[in-house]
Design a protein around this motif. Structure first.
Motif, PDB file in Angstrom:
ATOM      1  N   VAL A   1     -57.510-104.409 -30.501  1.00  0.00           N
ATOM      2  CA  VAL A   1     -56.986-104.200 -29.153  1.00  0.00           C
ATOM      3  C   VAL A   1     -56.715-102.706 -29.040  1.00  0.00           C
ATOM      4  CG1 VAL A   1     -55.077-104.604 -27.562  1.00  0.00           C
ATOM      5  CG2 VAL A   1     -55.870-106.454 -29.045  1.00  0.00           C
ATOM      6  N   ASP A   2     -57.318-102.063 -28.058  1.00  0.00           N
ATOM      7  CA  ASP A   2     -57.118-100.646 -27.805  1.00  0.00           C
ATOM      8  C   ASP A   2     -56.472-100.502 -26.433  1.00  0.00           C
ATOM      9  OD1 ASP A   2     -58.549 -99.337 -30.063  1.00  0.00           O
ATOM     10  OD2 ASP A   2     -58.801 -97.706 -28.597  1.00  0.00           O
ATOM     11  N   ALA A   3     -55.673 -99.478 -26.260  1.00  0.00           N
ATOM     12  CA  ALA A   3     -55.007 -99.313 -24.971  1.00  0.00           C
ATOM     13  C   ALA A   3     -54.921 -97.855 -24.580  1.00  0.00           C
ATOM     14  CB  ALA A   3     -53.599 -99.895 -25.041  1.00  0.00           C
ATOM     15  N   VAL A   4     -54.898 -97.625 -23.271  1.00  0.00           N
ATOM     16  CA  VAL A   4     -54.611 -96.297 -22.728  1.00  0.00           C
ATOM     17  C   VAL A   4     -53.535 -96.471 -21.673  1.00  0.00           C
ATOM     18  CG1 VAL A   4     -55.474 -94.384 -21.321  1.00  0.00           C
ATOM     19  CG2 VAL A   4     -56.914 -95.351 -23.112  1.00  0.00           C
ATOM     20  N   ARG A   5     -52.511 -95.631 -21.749  1.00  0.00           N
ATOM     21  CA  ARG A   5     -51.503 -95.607 -20.683  1.00  0.00           C
ATOM     22  C   ARG A   5     -51.354 -94.164 -20.218  1.00  0.00           C
ATOM     23  NH1 ARG A   5     -47.538 -97.393 -17.654  1.00  0.00           N
ATOM     24  NH2 ARG A   5     -45.467 -96.428 -17.756  1.00  0.00           N
ATOM     25  N   SER A   6     -51.717 -93.933 -18.946  1.00  0.00           N
ATOM     26  CA  SER A   6     -51.629 -92.580 -18.391  1.00  0.00           C
ATOM     27  C   SER A   6     -50.474 -92.511 -17.412  1.00  0.00           C
ATOM     28  CB  SER A   6     -52.895 -92.208 -17.608  1.00  0.00           C
ATOM     29  OG  SER A   6     -54.030 -92.774 -18.158  1.00  0.00           O
ATOM     30  N   GLN A   7     -49.890 -91.332 -17.317  1.00  0.00           N
ATOM     31  CA  GLN A   7     -48.833 -91.132 -16.324  1.00  0.00           C
ATOM     32  C   GLN A   7     -48.988 -89.790 -15.649  1.00  0.00           C
ATOM     33  OE1 GLN A   7     -44.741 -92.908 -17.522  1.00  0.00           O
ATOM     34  NE2 GLN A   7     -45.841 -92.413 -19.382  1.00  0.00           N
TER      35      GLN A   7
ATOM     36  N   MET B   1     -48.225-102.080 -45.003  1.00  0.00           N
ATOM     37  CA  MET B   1     -49.536-102.429 -44.452  1.00  0.00           C
ATOM     38  C   MET B   1     -49.721-101.695 -43.123  1.00  0.00           C
ATOM     39  SD  MET B   1     -51.001-106.223 -43.577  1.00  0.00           S
ATOM     40  CE  MET B   1     -50.032-106.600 -42.120  1.00  0.00           C
ATOM     41  N   GLU B   2     -50.838-100.991 -43.011  1.00  0.00           N
ATOM     42  CA  GLU B   2     -51.117-100.258 -41.779  1.00  0.00           C
ATOM     43  C   GLU B   2     -51.555-101.240 -40.703  1.00  0.00           C
ATOM     44  OE1 GLU B   2     -54.410 -97.511 -42.258  1.00  0.00           O
ATOM     45  OE2 GLU B   2     -54.841 -97.934 -40.142  1.00  0.00           O
ATOM     46  N   VAL B   3     -50.916-101.181 -39.526  1.00  0.00           N
ATOM     47  CA  VAL B   3     -51.333-102.118 -38.475  1.00  0.00           C
ATOM     48  C   VAL B   3     -51.950-101.441 -37.253  1.00  0.00           C
ATOM     49  CG1 VAL B   3     -49.854-104.053 -39.102  1.00  0.00           C
ATOM     50  CG2 VAL B   3     -48.975-102.314 -37.565  1.00  0.00           C
ATOM     51  N   LEU B   4     -51.667-100.151 -37.047  1.00  0.00           N
ATOM     52  CA  LEU B   4     -52.264 -99.528 -35.865  1.00  0.00           C
ATOM     53  C   LEU B   4     -52.300 -98.014 -35.985  1.00  0.00           C
ATOM     54  CD1 LEU B   4     -49.903 -98.113 -33.869  1.00  0.00           C
ATOM     55  CD2 LEU B   4     -49.300-100.491 -33.592  1.00  0.00           C
ATOM     56  N   GLY B   5     -53.181 -97.417 -35.180  1.00  0.00           N
ATOM     57  CA  GLY B   5     -53.254 -95.973 -35.044  1.00  0.00           C
ATOM     58  C   GLY B   5     -52.981 -95.633 -33.590  1.00  0.00           C
ATOM     59  N   CYS B   6     -52.363 -94.470 -33.350  1.00  0.00           N
ATOM     60  CA  CYS B   6     -52.031 -94.125 -31.974  1.00  0.00           C
ATOM     61  C   CYS B   6     -51.816 -92.624 -31.829  1.00  0.00           C
ATOM     62  CB  CYS B   6     -50.775 -94.866 -31.526  1.00  0.00           C
ATOM     63  SG  CYS B   6     -49.304 -94.411 -32.455  1.00  0.00           S
ATOM     64  N   GLY B   7     -51.652 -92.177 -30.583  1.00  0.00           N
ATOM     65  CA  GLY B   7     -51.370 -90.764 -30.357  1.00  0.00           C
ATOM     66  C   GLY B   7     -51.487 -90.392 -28.898  1.00  0.00           C
ATOM     67  N   ILE B   8     -51.286 -89.099 -28.634  1.00  0.00           N
ATOM     68  CA  ILE B   8     -51.418 -88.572 -27.280  1.00  0.00           C
ATOM     69  C   ILE B   8     -52.881 -88.173 -27.081  1.00  0.00           C
ATOM     70  CG2 ILE B   8     -50.576 -86.851 -25.629  1.00  0.00           C
ATOM     71  CD1 ILE B   8     -48.352 -88.694 -26.770  1.00  0.00           C
ATOM     72  N   VAL B   9     -53.503 -88.719 -26.036  1.00  0.00           N
ATOM     73  CA  VAL B   9     -54.933 -88.489 -25.794  1.00  0.00           C
ATOM     74  C   VAL B   9     -55.200 -86.986 -25.629  1.00  0.00           C
ATOM     75  CG1 VAL B   9     -56.870 -88.941 -24.222  1.00  0.00           C
ATOM     76  CG2 VAL B   9     -55.206 -90.755 -24.724  1.00  0.00           C
TER      77      VAL B   9
ATOM     78  N   THR C   1     -55.929 -85.035 -12.463  1.00  0.00           N
ATOM     79  CA  THR C   1     -55.235 -83.834 -12.916  1.00  0.00           C
ATOM     80  C   THR C   1     -53.759 -84.167 -13.024  1.00  0.00           C
ATOM     81  OG1 THR C   1     -55.088 -83.159 -10.636  1.00  0.00           O
ATOM     82  CG2 THR C   1     -56.802 -82.117 -11.971  1.00  0.00           C
ATOM     83  N   ASN C   2     -53.038 -83.298 -13.691  1.00  0.00           N
ATOM     84  CA  ASN C   2     -51.608 -83.488 -13.874  1.00  0.00           C
ATOM     85  C   ASN C   2     -51.270 -84.849 -14.466  1.00  0.00           C
ATOM     86  OD1 ASN C   2     -49.230 -82.191 -13.899  1.00  0.00           O
ATOM     87  ND2 ASN C   2     -49.202 -81.739 -11.709  1.00  0.00           N
ATOM     88  N   THR C   3     -52.091 -85.253 -15.440  1.00  0.00           N
ATOM     89  CA  THR C   3     -51.907 -86.554 -16.080  1.00  0.00           C
ATOM     90  C   THR C   3     -51.836 -86.369 -17.588  1.00  0.00           C
ATOM     91  OG1 THR C   3     -53.104 -87.712 -14.344  1.00  0.00           O
ATOM     92  CG2 THR C   3     -53.025 -88.792 -16.475  1.00  0.00           C
ATOM     93  N   ILE C   4     -51.004 -87.177 -18.219  1.00  0.00           N
ATOM     94  CA  ILE C   4     -50.939 -87.211 -19.683  1.00  0.00           C
ATOM     95  C   ILE C   4     -51.056 -88.679 -20.074  1.00  0.00           C
ATOM     96  CG2 ILE C   4     -48.386 -87.257 -19.681  1.00  0.00           C
ATOM     97  CD1 ILE C   4     -48.498 -85.532 -22.273  1.00  0.00           C
ATOM     98  N   ALA C   5     -51.667 -88.950 -21.230  1.00  0.00           N
ATOM     99  CA  ALA C   5     -51.886 -90.345 -21.605  1.00  0.00           C
ATOM    100  C   ALA C   5     -51.630 -90.551 -23.083  1.00  0.00           C
ATOM    101  CB  ALA C   5     -53.323 -90.762 -21.271  1.00  0.00           C
TER     102      ALA C   5
END
Ligand code: PHE
Length: 420
Positions: free
Chosen positions: A150-156, A251-259, A271-275
């Motif tokens: 399961v992969d996700a993107v959340r932008s604001q 146990m490693e369950v996920l990887g994540c970070g700021i896009v 523009t003016n978006t961070i995710a």
């Protein structure tokens, strides 16, 4: 190298093969199984729990504020899987020894992040991507060449991120809003990308981490022990991995970070978006949650397995009860390598695929037992132990010997080795 196919036919579509082709008929046969969508499959139950957590976390005026893609084709281009994600041309994750290539430009996706850029480009800002991914790896109870993510993107946008604080900015004044392509975005600072303000980066990090810890607690309970580990992904910065303490091990369950901002800039007009983004593996979670001892069980069509997950309430605690444990059978295989190969150049992942191709799902594990260089002839020799076990019945020694012989023959044909 093992025999590969001249042209590859998948779902009625023909792909020309080339010197990169290493996808095998066995691998192609996994396409379309969609375990993550099958009723009663534990992977499907975990998927629903994660999606529900998202619905509960992000709803706007009664409507989910994100979309779910769980039926995207696993056949992707190298652009989707790597280039769009800033993965360098010489990055090890592109190696033929790690991926299933259909040809130089096309492969079975190695992660769900392969769809991130195209979905951003289509105008989406909050979404989940769920599906099967394919990686060449060793063979044991926790590794299978197909697994599910399961992969996700959340932008604001600025207004959503800094509610009630109109003075705060996502981007540093030095970042050129009018021509973002001209801006060199550095990742030298471990805290943030150079284009972002520290306030924006830290706020996103906090939200990302509490969102994922919330999910972990919903799945495993309030008392779950966890830790964050700094990580590196070419497509996020900063990056982290989440580990949970399970059966006396981290146990490693996920990887994540700021896009990485470059990805958002390339993907479109926002523009003016961070995710932030993350990717988690469903098998690991399901195995831990339901105490499923072997990853191959996910592929079982046996009613003794599937009925244990029938009509299970999403939050119900279920512990898998082995239907019964059939005996293992271990046979060794030793061979001399031909003179052009050494212990170090012999591609073990090619060998594992060949074993799996011929032996099928009764292969439980392949272990390197011994390597040896003959003092006089300087010839190199390898010995592998192959562990056989059928998940649903007892294998006879005669049956195992037969399969073992066929594997030996295939190995001789493919590599010109001499069985000892
Ligand atoms: N794609 C990464 C993997 O498969 C996980 C990941 C997704 C990491 C999104 C960061 C952001 O390991």
């Amino acid at each position: 190298a093992p025999k590969s196919v001249a042209s590859v036919q998948i779902n009625g579509k023909k792909f020309e093969s080339d010197d990169y082709t290493n996808v095998t008929p066995k691998m192609i046969s996994y396409l379309g199984r969609n375990l993550h969508l099958q009723k009663n499959n534990p992977l499907s139950i975990v998927r629903q729990r994660i999606v529900n957590y998202f619905y509960a976390s992000f709803t706007k005026r009664g409507h989910p504020a994100f979309s779910v893609y769980d039926n995207l084709s696993p056949i992707v281009t190298t652009k989707q899987n790597f280039d769009d994600l800033l993965i360098p041309a010489d990055h090890p994750s592109r190696a033929k020894s790690d991926c299933y290539y259909i040809n130089r430009g096309t492969l079975l996706r190695a992660h769900m992040t392969a769809h991130q850029s195209e979905l951003l480009r289509s105008g989406l800002d909050n979404f989940l991507m769920i599906g099967d991914v394919y990686r060449r790896d060793e063979i044991d109870s926790t590794h299978f060449p197909v697994f599910h993510q399961v992969d996700a993107v959340r932008s604001q946008r600025k207004e959503e991120l800094f509610v009630g604080k109109p003075d705060l900015e996502i981007f540093e004044p030095s970042y050129i809003q009018s021509n973002p392509h001209a801006y060199i975005n550095s990742i030298d600072d471990p805290m943030k990308q150079s284009c972002h303000t520290l306030e924006a980066a830290k706020l996103m990090e906090g939200q990302l981490k509490s969102h994922l810890i919330g999910l972990t607690k919903v799945l495993f309970g309030e008392d779950i022990k966890y830790r964050w580990v700094d990580a590196y992904f070419p497509f996020t910065h900063p990056s982290w991995e989440l580990e949970i303490y399970y059966e006396n091990k981290w146990m490693e369950v996920l990887g994540c970070g700021i896009v990485r901002n470059e990805i958002l800039v390339h993907a479109g007009p926002s523009t003016n978006t961070i995710a932030y983004a993350f990717g988690l593996g469903l098998e690991r979670l399901a195995m831990a949650l339901y105490k499923i001892p072997d990853i191959r069980l996910m592929w079982s069509t046996d009613s003794g397995f599937l009925t244990q997950f029938e009509n299970v309430g999403l939050n119900e605690a279920v512990t898998y009860k082995p239907v019964s444990s059939y005996p293992q059978c271990t046979n060794d295989m030793s061979f001399w390598l031909p003179s052009h190969l050494t212990i170090d150049t012999f591609m073990s992942n090619d060998f594992y695929d060949l074993v799996r191709d011929v032996g099928g799902d009764i292969i439980e594990q392949v272990k390197l037992k011994d390597k040896f260089v003959h003092p006089k002839s300087k010839k190199h020799s390898l010995c592998y132990s192959i562990v056989y076990r059928h998940l649903e019945r007892t294998l006879t020694q005669a049956e195992v010997n037969q399969v073992h012989k066929e594997i030996e023959k295939a190995v001789v044909d493919a590599y010109n080795v001499v069985i000892r």
